[in-house]
Design an enzyme around this catalytic site. Sequence first.
Site, PDB file in Angstrom:
ATOM      1  N   LYS A  40      -3.852  -0.353  -9.344  1.00 32.33           N
ATOM      2  CA  LYS A  40      -3.229  -1.040  -8.208  1.00 32.33           C
ATOM      3  C   LYS A  40      -3.285  -0.092  -7.022  1.00 32.33           C
ATOM      4  O   LYS A  40      -2.558   0.907  -6.982  1.00 32.33           O
ATOM      5  CB  LYS A  40      -1.781  -1.377  -8.550  1.00 32.33           C
ATOM      6  CG  LYS A  40      -1.000  -2.044  -7.425  1.00 32.33           C
ATOM      7  CD  LYS A  40      -1.187  -3.546  -7.442  1.00 32.33           C
ATOM      8  CE  LYS A  40      -0.272  -4.206  -6.404  1.00 32.33           C
ATOM      9  NZ  LYS A  40      -0.419  -5.675  -6.406  1.00 32.33           N
ATOM     10  N   GLU A 111      -6.128  -4.677  -8.996  1.00 34.81           N
ATOM     11  CA  GLU A 111      -5.306  -5.754  -8.434  1.00 34.81           C
ATOM     12  C   GLU A 111      -4.972  -5.458  -6.986  1.00 34.81           C
ATOM     13  O   GLU A 111      -4.375  -4.422  -6.669  1.00 34.81           O
ATOM     14  CB  GLU A 111      -4.007  -5.928  -9.228  1.00 34.81           C
ATOM     15  CG  GLU A 111      -3.173  -7.091  -8.697  1.00 34.81           C
ATOM     16  CD  GLU A 111      -1.752  -7.110  -9.228  1.00 34.81           C
ATOM     17  OE1 GLU A 111      -0.932  -7.848  -8.638  1.00 34.81           O
ATOM     18  OE2 GLU A 111      -1.456  -6.395 -10.199  1.00 34.81           O
ATOM     19  N   GLY A 114      -1.288  -8.798  -1.934  1.00 37.92           N
ATOM     20  CA  GLY A 114      -1.363 -10.007  -1.127  1.00 37.92           C
ATOM     21  C   GLY A 114      -2.743 -10.632  -1.204  1.00 37.92           C
ATOM     22  O   GLY A 114      -3.340 -10.744  -2.277  1.00 37.92           O
TER      23      GLY A 114
END
Length: 232
Positions: A40, A111, A114
Amino acid sequence: MNLSPVILVTGTDTVVGKTITTAALAAVLSGTGRSVAVYKPCQSGAADGDSDAAEIVRLAGAVTAEAGVVLQEPMAPVAAAAIDGTPLPSLAAHAERIRELAGAHDHVLVEGAGGLLVELDSVGGTLADLGSLLAAAFVVVARPGLGTLNHTALTLEALSARGLDVLGVVLGSWPASPDAVHHSNRQVLGTLPVPLLGALPGRASELSPADFRAGAAAWLNGAAAWLNGVSA
């Protein structure tokens, strides 16, 4: 067909089911014997206890998961970093770490934060730009409700304009009692030039990890060709 070693998971918006979709993809890939890492780039909302990496590990099981930077406020990365007084890593730094993870795992799932064009660094770099740096393929997570057709088309158009590969679209939260709009949208999304890979049930994160892992392949049945039947 060889499945890309790096897969970027983006959404048509925020709160569309990217984390749960990433967990389901990780669970299915792990279930086929592949080693999986999840990255992430920017995790915001830590002050509220948000940790997508921890949630993915809880649901998907034996995967490596980490964040490039952790920010306290539940806001877009640039705004959250400004409040924290935290410098954001460059896209090059994210790409370097992702390549390191790819060298030690069969697949890395990245990932986004938004939607596709949310800025991840101080100079306007986005997940789309990171995808270009990595020559990676994308999975697009969409809502099933009203407005999703336009948001999905815009996201796919932005990816196509950059020459980026799209493995398919996932509906990140399919309601227990879908209405006519949901069914119509699902039908239309199934006619796109990219595959509709499946739909995750709403509140899937509330399932036990064992039930989540058991259901993941069925939810992503449209991805079976490249999740189960291709070389890594």
